[in-house]
Design a protein around this motif. Structure first.
Motif, PDB file in Angstrom:
ATOM      1  N   ILE A  45     -23.449  -4.131  15.946  1.00  0.00           N
ATOM      2  CA  ILE A  45     -23.366  -5.461  15.347  1.00  0.00           C
ATOM      3  C   ILE A  45     -23.341  -6.492  16.465  1.00  0.00           C
ATOM      4  N   ARG A  46     -23.666  -7.706  16.126  1.00  0.00           N
ATOM      5  CA  ARG A  46     -23.541  -8.820  17.066  1.00  0.00           C
ATOM      6  C   ARG A  46     -22.369  -9.681  16.624  1.00  0.00           C
ATOM      7  N   VAL A  47     -21.619 -10.140  17.590  1.00  0.00           N
ATOM      8  CA  VAL A  47     -20.472 -10.995  17.308  1.00  0.00           C
ATOM      9  C   VAL A  47     -20.789 -12.387  17.814  1.00  0.00           C
ATOM     10  N   TYR A  48     -20.622 -13.359  16.958  1.00  0.00           N
ATOM     11  CA  TYR A  48     -20.887 -14.754  17.305  1.00  0.00           C
ATOM     12  C   TYR A  48     -19.593 -15.538  17.247  1.00  0.00           C
ATOM     13  N   GLY A  49     -19.457 -16.462  18.179  1.00  0.00           N
ATOM     14  CA  GLY A  49     -18.324 -17.388  18.132  1.00  0.00           C
ATOM     15  C   GLY A  49     -18.633 -18.512  17.172  1.00  0.00           C
ATOM     16  N   THR A  50     -17.720 -19.427  17.051  1.00  0.00           N
ATOM     17  CA  THR A  50     -17.940 -20.556  16.149  1.00  0.00           C
ATOM     18  C   THR A  50     -18.829 -21.613  16.785  1.00  0.00           C
ATOM     19  N   GLY A  51     -19.038 -21.512  18.091  1.00  0.00           N
ATOM     20  CA  GLY A  51     -19.878 -22.491  18.761  1.00  0.00           C
ATOM     21  C   GLY A  51     -19.127 -23.729  19.187  1.00  0.00           C
ATOM     22  N   HIS A  52     -17.818 -23.706  19.052  1.00  0.00           N
ATOM     23  CA  HIS A  52     -17.003 -24.864  19.412  1.00  0.00           C
ATOM     24  C   HIS A  52     -16.045 -24.479  20.529  1.00  0.00           C
ATOM     25  N   ALA A  53     -16.273 -25.004  21.688  1.00  0.00           N
ATOM     26  CA  ALA A  53     -15.434 -24.684  22.838  1.00  0.00           C
ATOM     27  C   ALA A  53     -14.114 -25.451  22.823  1.00  0.00           C
ATOM     28  N   THR A  54     -13.965 -26.405  21.917  1.00  0.00           N
ATOM     29  CA  THR A  54     -12.758 -27.232  21.875  1.00  0.00           C
ATOM     30  C   THR A  54     -11.564 -26.493  21.299  1.00  0.00           C
ATOM     31  N   GLY A  55     -11.788 -25.301  20.744  1.00  0.00           N
ATOM     32  CA  GLY A  55     -10.690 -24.576  20.112  1.00  0.00           C
ATOM     33  C   GLY A  55     -10.491 -24.982  18.667  1.00  0.00           C
ATOM     34  N   ARG A  56     -11.261 -25.956  18.205  1.00  0.00           N
ATOM     35  CA  ARG A  56     -11.167 -26.394  16.813  1.00  0.00           C
ATOM     36  C   ARG A  56     -12.226 -25.666  16.000  1.00  0.00           C
ATOM     37  N   PRO A  57     -11.847 -25.112  14.851  1.00  0.00           N
ATOM     38  CA  PRO A  57     -12.822 -24.391  14.041  1.00  0.00           C
ATOM     39  C   PRO A  57     -13.843 -25.332  13.406  1.00  0.00           C
ATOM     40  N   ASP A  58     -15.007 -24.805  13.154  1.00  0.00           N
ATOM     41  CA  ASP A  58     -16.079 -25.538  12.512  1.00  0.00           C
ATOM     42  C   ASP A  58     -15.747 -25.764  11.042  1.00  0.00           C
ATOM     43  N   ARG A  59     -16.002 -26.952  10.540  1.00  0.00           N
ATOM     44  CA  ARG A  59     -15.694 -27.278   9.141  1.00  0.00           C
ATOM     45  C   ARG A  59     -16.453 -26.352   8.184  1.00  0.00           C
ATOM     46  N   ALA A  60     -17.722 -26.083   8.479  1.00  0.00           N
ATOM     47  CA  ALA A  60     -18.510 -25.216   7.605  1.00  0.00           C
ATOM     48  C   ALA A  60     -17.905 -23.815   7.544  1.00  0.00           C
ATOM     49  N   LEU A  61     -17.414 -23.331   8.685  1.00  0.00           N
ATOM     50  CA  LEU A  61     -16.768 -22.027   8.714  1.00  0.00           C
ATOM     51  C   LEU A  61     -15.515 -22.032   7.847  1.00  0.00           C
ATOM     52  N   LEU A  62     -14.701 -23.055   7.979  1.00  0.00           N
ATOM     53  CA  LEU A  62     -13.483 -23.150   7.172  1.00  0.00           C
ATOM     54  C   LEU A  62     -13.815 -23.220   5.683  1.00  0.00           C
ATOM     55  N   GLU A  63     -14.883 -23.936   5.335  1.00  0.00           N
ATOM     56  CA  GLU A  63     -15.277 -24.018   3.933  1.00  0.00           C
ATOM     57  C   GLU A  63     -15.744 -22.668   3.409  1.00  0.00           C
ATOM     58  N   ARG A  64     -16.450 -21.886   4.242  1.00  0.00           N
ATOM     59  CA  ARG A  64     -16.865 -20.548   3.826  1.00  0.00           C
ATOM     60  C   ARG A  64     -15.660 -19.630   3.629  1.00  0.00           C
ATOM     61  N   VAL A  65     -14.687 -19.738   4.522  1.00  0.00           N
ATOM     62  CA  VAL A  65     -13.465 -18.930   4.386  1.00  0.00           C
ATOM     63  C   VAL A  65     -12.723 -19.313   3.127  1.00  0.00           C
ATOM     64  N   LEU A  66     -12.589 -20.604   2.877  1.00  0.00           N
ATOM     65  CA  LEU A  66     -11.915 -21.076   1.678  1.00  0.00           C
ATOM     66  C   LEU A  66     -12.637 -20.611   0.417  1.00  0.00           C
ATOM     67  N   SER A  67     -13.944 -20.681   0.430  1.00  0.00           N
ATOM     68  CA  SER A  67     -14.733 -20.221  -0.709  1.00  0.00           C
ATOM     69  C   SER A  67     -14.516 -18.732  -0.950  1.00  0.00           C
ATOM     70  N   GLY A  68     -14.500 -17.961   0.133  1.00  0.00           N
ATOM     71  CA  GLY A  68     -14.243 -16.523   0.006  1.00  0.00           C
ATOM     72  C   GLY A  68     -12.864 -16.226  -0.538  1.00  0.00           C
ATOM     73  N   LEU A  69     -11.883 -16.982  -0.105  1.00  0.00           N
ATOM     74  CA  LEU A  69     -10.519 -16.780  -0.612  1.00  0.00           C
ATOM     75  C   LEU A  69     -10.420 -17.133  -2.087  1.00  0.00           C
ATOM     76  N   ARG A  70     -11.128 -18.157  -2.499  1.00  0.00           N
ATOM     77  CA  ARG A  70     -11.111 -18.555  -3.916  1.00  0.00           C
ATOM     78  C   ARG A  70     -11.741 -17.479  -4.799  1.00  0.00           C
ATOM     79  N   ARG A  71     -12.709 -16.737  -4.259  1.00  0.00           N
ATOM     80  CA  ARG A  71     -13.372 -15.683  -5.041  1.00  0.00           C
ATOM     81  C   ARG A  71     -12.475 -14.466  -5.238  1.00  0.00           C
ATOM     82  N   LEU A  72     -11.421 -14.358  -4.462  1.00  0.00           N
ATOM     83  CA  LEU A  72     -10.541 -13.174  -4.577  1.00  0.00           C
ATOM     84  C   LEU A  72      -9.769 -13.150  -5.874  1.00  0.00           C
TER      85      LEU A  72
END
Length: 72
Positions: A45-72
């Motif tokens: 597999i390939r592992v990708y970072g969020t692409g943000h070196a600032t240590g702050r997560p990407d908003r789109a990533l957080l929205e995908r995580v939130l969407s996944g949690l809502r589906r549980l």
């Protein structure tokens, strides 16, 4: 191949977060991180970072995580 590894590989055919894989497989986050690390070391597999070196997560990533949690 272990069933857990097959399941992880099946889910990782598309881009997913570690938390998303953990939630979908109903496996502890630490276990999934180890499995993903082993698969990455093997080049399966390939592992990708969020692409943000600032240590702050990407908003789109957080929205995908939130969407996944809502589906549980």
């Amino acid at each position: 191949m272990l069933p857990e590894v097959r399941a992880v590989l099946g889910l990782c055919r598309r881009l997913r977060s570690v938390a998303e894989v953990s939630a979908l497989l109903k496996m502890p986050l630490g276990v999934v991180r180890v499995l993903l690390g082993d698969l990455a070391d093997q080049g399966r597999i390939r592992v990708y970072g969020t692409g943000h070196a600032t240590g702050r997560p990407d908003r789109a990533l957080l929205e995908r995580v939130l969407s996944g949690l809502r589906r549980l």
